[in-house]
Design an enzyme around this catalytic site. Sequence first.
Site, short mmCIF file in Angstrom:
data_model
loop_
_atom_site.label_atom_id
_atom_site.label_comp_id
_atom_site.label_asym_id
_atom_site.label_seq_id
_atom_site.Cartn_x
_atom_site.Cartn_y
_atom_site.Cartn_z
N ASP A 9 -29.95 2.17 -5.30
CA ASP A 9 -30.46 2.19 -6.68
C ASP A 9 -31.89 1.65 -6.64
O ASP A 9 -32.13 0.57 -6.11
CB ASP A 9 -29.56 1.30 -7.54
CG ASP A 9 -29.90 1.37 -9.02
OD1 ASP A 9 -29.01 1.14 -9.85
OD2 ASP A 9 -31.08 1.63 -9.36
N ASP A 107 -32.24 7.73 -10.24
CA ASP A 107 -32.65 6.73 -9.24
C ASP A 107 -31.48 6.12 -8.46
O ASP A 107 -31.64 5.08 -7.84
CB ASP A 107 -33.47 5.61 -9.92
CG ASP A 107 -32.61 4.53 -10.54
OD1 ASP A 107 -31.51 4.86 -11.02
OD2 ASP A 107 -33.04 3.37 -10.52
N GLU A 108 -30.35 6.80 -8.50
CA GLU A 108 -29.15 6.19 -7.92
C GLU A 108 -28.33 7.25 -7.17
O GLU A 108 -28.11 8.33 -7.70
CB GLU A 108 -28.34 5.66 -9.10
CG GLU A 108 -27.27 4.70 -8.81
CD GLU A 108 -26.46 4.43 -10.09
OE1 GLU A 108 -25.26 4.22 -9.96
OE2 GLU A 108 -27.03 4.48 -11.19
P1 TTP Z 1 -31.58 1.88 -13.96
O1 TTP Z 1 -31.34 2.01 -12.49
O2 TTP Z 1 -30.45 1.48 -14.82
O3 TTP Z 1 -32.73 0.81 -14.22
P2 TTP Z 1 -34.02 0.49 -13.38
O4 TTP Z 1 -34.10 1.28 -12.13
O5 TTP Z 1 -35.21 0.60 -14.29
O6 TTP Z 1 -33.83 -1.05 -13.06
P3 TTP Z 1 -32.86 -1.74 -11.99
O7 TTP Z 1 -33.78 -2.42 -11.04
O8 TTP Z 1 -32.05 -2.68 -12.79
O9 TTP Z 1 -32.06 -0.66 -11.36
O10 TTP Z 1 -32.15 3.22 -14.54
C1 TTP Z 1 -33.06 4.03 -13.81
C2 TTP Z 1 -34.11 4.61 -14.73
O11 TTP Z 1 -33.47 5.35 -15.76
C3 TTP Z 1 -34.96 3.57 -15.41
O12 TTP Z 1 -36.09 3.20 -14.63
C4 TTP Z 1 -35.33 4.24 -16.70
C5 TTP Z 1 -34.20 5.20 -16.99
N1 TTP Z 1 -33.35 4.65 -18.05
C6 TTP Z 1 -33.58 5.04 -19.37
O13 TTP Z 1 -34.46 5.87 -19.63
N2 TTP Z 1 -32.81 4.51 -20.37
C7 TTP Z 1 -31.83 3.58 -20.13
O14 TTP Z 1 -31.17 3.09 -21.07
C8 TTP Z 1 -31.59 3.17 -18.77
C9 TTP Z 1 -30.52 2.16 -18.45
C10 TTP Z 1 -32.37 3.75 -17.78
MG MG Z 2 -32.47 1.39 -10.82
#
Ligand code: TTP
Ligand code: MG
Length: 356
Positions: A9, A107-108
Amino acid sequence: MLRQIIHLDMDAFYASIEQRDNPSWKGQPVIVVMGLDAPHRHGAVATASYEARRFGVHSAMSLARAKERCPEGVFLPVRLEYYRQVSRQILEIFSQYTPLIEPVSIDESYLDVTENPHNAEDIARIIKQEIKFKLDLTATAGVGSNKFLAKLASGMQKPDGLTVVKPEQVKDFLRELPVEKIIGVGPVTKKKLHTLGIFTVGQLATFDRIKLKERFGKLGLQFHEFANGIDLRPVLPDRTHVQISRETTLGGSYKGEIVPSLHQILIPMAEDIEGHLRKEGYAARTVTVKIRLDNQRQMTRSRTVIGKVKECRELLEIAKSLLDKVDLKGKRIHRIGLSVSNLAFMDDPYQPQLFN
Ligand code: TTP
Ligand code: MG
């Protein structure tokens, strides 16, 4: 056999990309907002850099609230198409280590590296390094013998972390976790479990299975399995971009007047494709016919269908109708190809697609 699964992730994905591209924002609270460009709409935070999270800003928060909490923040609009490109670059890195990649969001992803001779922890470390080196971004990884454990592991040390759960550590790893870490346990189920005296995953793991089944049905049994670190779900690679194609050379001696015999030539190709699809359990949504003429000109015709194609007969029908649309009179045909793409699992429910 024990599987080796990695969950990866990206850290503060959208915000990290923006910071990478604008080094003056590194170390700053960056907040990427959906609807920032449309002032009449209410903006919502897509993500916030870890610096901004210290001010209490997080995904899904309203723009107004984020501005209250972090007035000095750098507020930026979402550039989704660009982030998608980066996402594809990340998948390309993964593909050097295994074909079994299941992207679950932008992103995962899950990677099944069981067949890779190196151990999963080393692979995860190298992938993280490669993402840093090639894309100047950080990822957090979790390693375990199934998806559930790998995902839990990757949530342990963010950002830029790597957590491995070895088989002998599973029990200790799970014991004290709150019960809502179990997949499928939302706020309502959590409350119900609490009334049964189940607060931790460890308590759920030793709870009577029969009682769980009585209370939650089949799902109860599933909860019990997860709580005991069991998760048989396979890593399902995304095949929507894959193409299965067959081609044959006609040596330029073939004249297009004889379209019916072109149909004949397609038959073994369609049979072959059907066999391939069946073996892998896939069906296709798009059928393409490609014709290369003697003068190197190429003509391609495709059709995407509602529903799915998996049988030779259906494939041929579509291929023939596509061929009929091309004017081949008097033309010398050098090669002809048939392919299917836009693959989906045969028993997947129908999902709306774009049609052409
Ligand atoms: P996430 O992996 O949930 O968040 P992140 O990568 O920003 O942070 P983390 O380090 O905690 O993993 O989500 C990936 C991307 O998806 C995030 O950068 C933006 C988008 N996203 C949204 O647009 N709306 C949302 O509510 C969430 C949770 C994510
Ligand atoms: Mg993330």
